[in-house]
Design a protein around this motif. Structure first.
Motif, short mmCIF file in Angstrom:
data_model
loop_
_atom_site.label_atom_id
_atom_site.label_comp_id
_atom_site.label_asym_id
_atom_site.label_seq_id
_atom_site.Cartn_x
_atom_site.Cartn_y
_atom_site.Cartn_z
N LEU A 30 0.98 -1.26 -0.06
CA LEU A 30 0.00 0.22 0.01
C LEU A 30 0.79 1.26 0.07
O LEU A 30 0.39 2.24 0.23
CB LEU A 30 -1.02 0.05 1.22
N VAL A 31 2.10 1.27 -0.39
CA VAL A 31 2.93 2.52 -0.62
C VAL A 31 2.71 2.83 -1.91
O VAL A 31 3.13 2.08 -2.87
CB VAL A 31 4.33 1.98 -0.16
N ARG A 32 2.36 4.24 -2.01
CA ARG A 32 2.30 4.92 -3.31
C ARG A 32 3.67 5.42 -3.54
O ARG A 32 4.39 5.81 -2.91
CB ARG A 32 1.50 5.88 -3.34
N ASP A 33 4.08 5.23 -5.23
CA ASP A 33 5.18 6.00 -5.31
C ASP A 33 6.64 5.46 -4.29
O ASP A 33 7.19 6.34 -3.77
CB ASP A 33 5.44 7.35 -5.62
N VAL A 34 7.04 4.16 -4.64
CA VAL A 34 8.10 3.62 -3.88
C VAL A 34 9.27 4.61 -4.11
O VAL A 34 9.59 4.59 -5.10
CB VAL A 34 8.23 2.32 -3.99
N ASN A 35 9.73 5.42 -3.21
CA ASN A 35 10.77 6.24 -3.51
C ASN A 35 11.95 5.94 -2.64
O ASN A 35 13.01 6.78 -2.31
CB ASN A 35 10.55 7.53 -3.37
N LEU A 58 1.00 -1.33 -4.86
CA LEU A 58 0.59 -0.32 -5.65
C LEU A 58 1.38 0.11 -6.89
O LEU A 58 1.28 0.68 -7.92
CB LEU A 58 0.24 1.02 -4.92
N SER A 59 2.51 -0.65 -6.86
CA SER A 59 3.40 -0.39 -7.96
C SER A 59 4.47 -1.61 -8.06
O SER A 59 4.56 -2.23 -6.97
CB SER A 59 4.26 1.15 -7.98
N LYS A 80 3.19 -6.41 -9.65
CA LYS A 80 2.07 -6.68 -8.65
C LYS A 80 1.42 -7.63 -8.75
O LYS A 80 1.14 -8.32 -9.85
CB LYS A 80 0.98 -5.18 -8.92
#
Length: 157
Positions: A30-35, A58-59, A80
């Protein structure tokens, strides 16, 4: 930062540690835009413990599996909603944004190390001498320490 010591390549992104059951369980779900990268420290070096899933991701992510000597035993871009098991037993897993593998030029057998970002150092207790004439003993210098609330009430009567 993550370093491929074999090839002298460095990825300068943020790195977090997943060294407890709950941190490993949560992972990057559930982490958006893993950075950032997440380094999993597994309880044992096995293929089964090192299996991962990307359900609820999410990615897509890049995944690098390492043995206890921090040598790469497997790596891939994980899509995913899939399940993955490394080719060989692993003690560490690095999950990060797509492009991590390319930035480090990862190949099997490479030696990988990392530095955790923003890790706070644990405080170390230090004995500090009190100024001369100052004491925490009862009745000295007009200062009194109490053991309990009951002791305060007893003195108040």
């Amino acid at each position: 930062m993550i370093i491929n010591e074999t090839k002298g390549r460095t990825w300068h992104g943020s790195v977090k540690l997943a060294d407890s059951f709950f941190k490993r369980f949560r992972g990057l779900m559930l982490v958006r835009d893993v950075n950032y990268a997440l380094v999993f420290v597994l309880p044992a070096e096995t293929r089964a413990n090192a299996s991962i899933h990307t359900f609820f991701m999410l990615s897509d992510i890049d995944v690098i599996w390492l043995d206890s000597a921090r040598r790469v035993v497997d790596f891939r871009t994980a899509r995913k909603w899939h399940f993955y098991t490394p080719k060989n037993p692993s003690k560490y897993i690095i999950e990060g944004p797509v492009g991590l593998i390319r930035a480090l030029d990862v190949e099997e057998g490479d030696l990988i190390s990392w530095q955790i970002s923003g890790r706070k150092q644990r405080s170390v207790p230090v004995k500090v001498p009190l100024p001369e004439g100052f004491s925490f003993e009862k009745g000295t210098n007009g200062m009194a320490l109490t053991e309990s609330v009951g002791e305060v009430k007893a003195k108040g009567n």
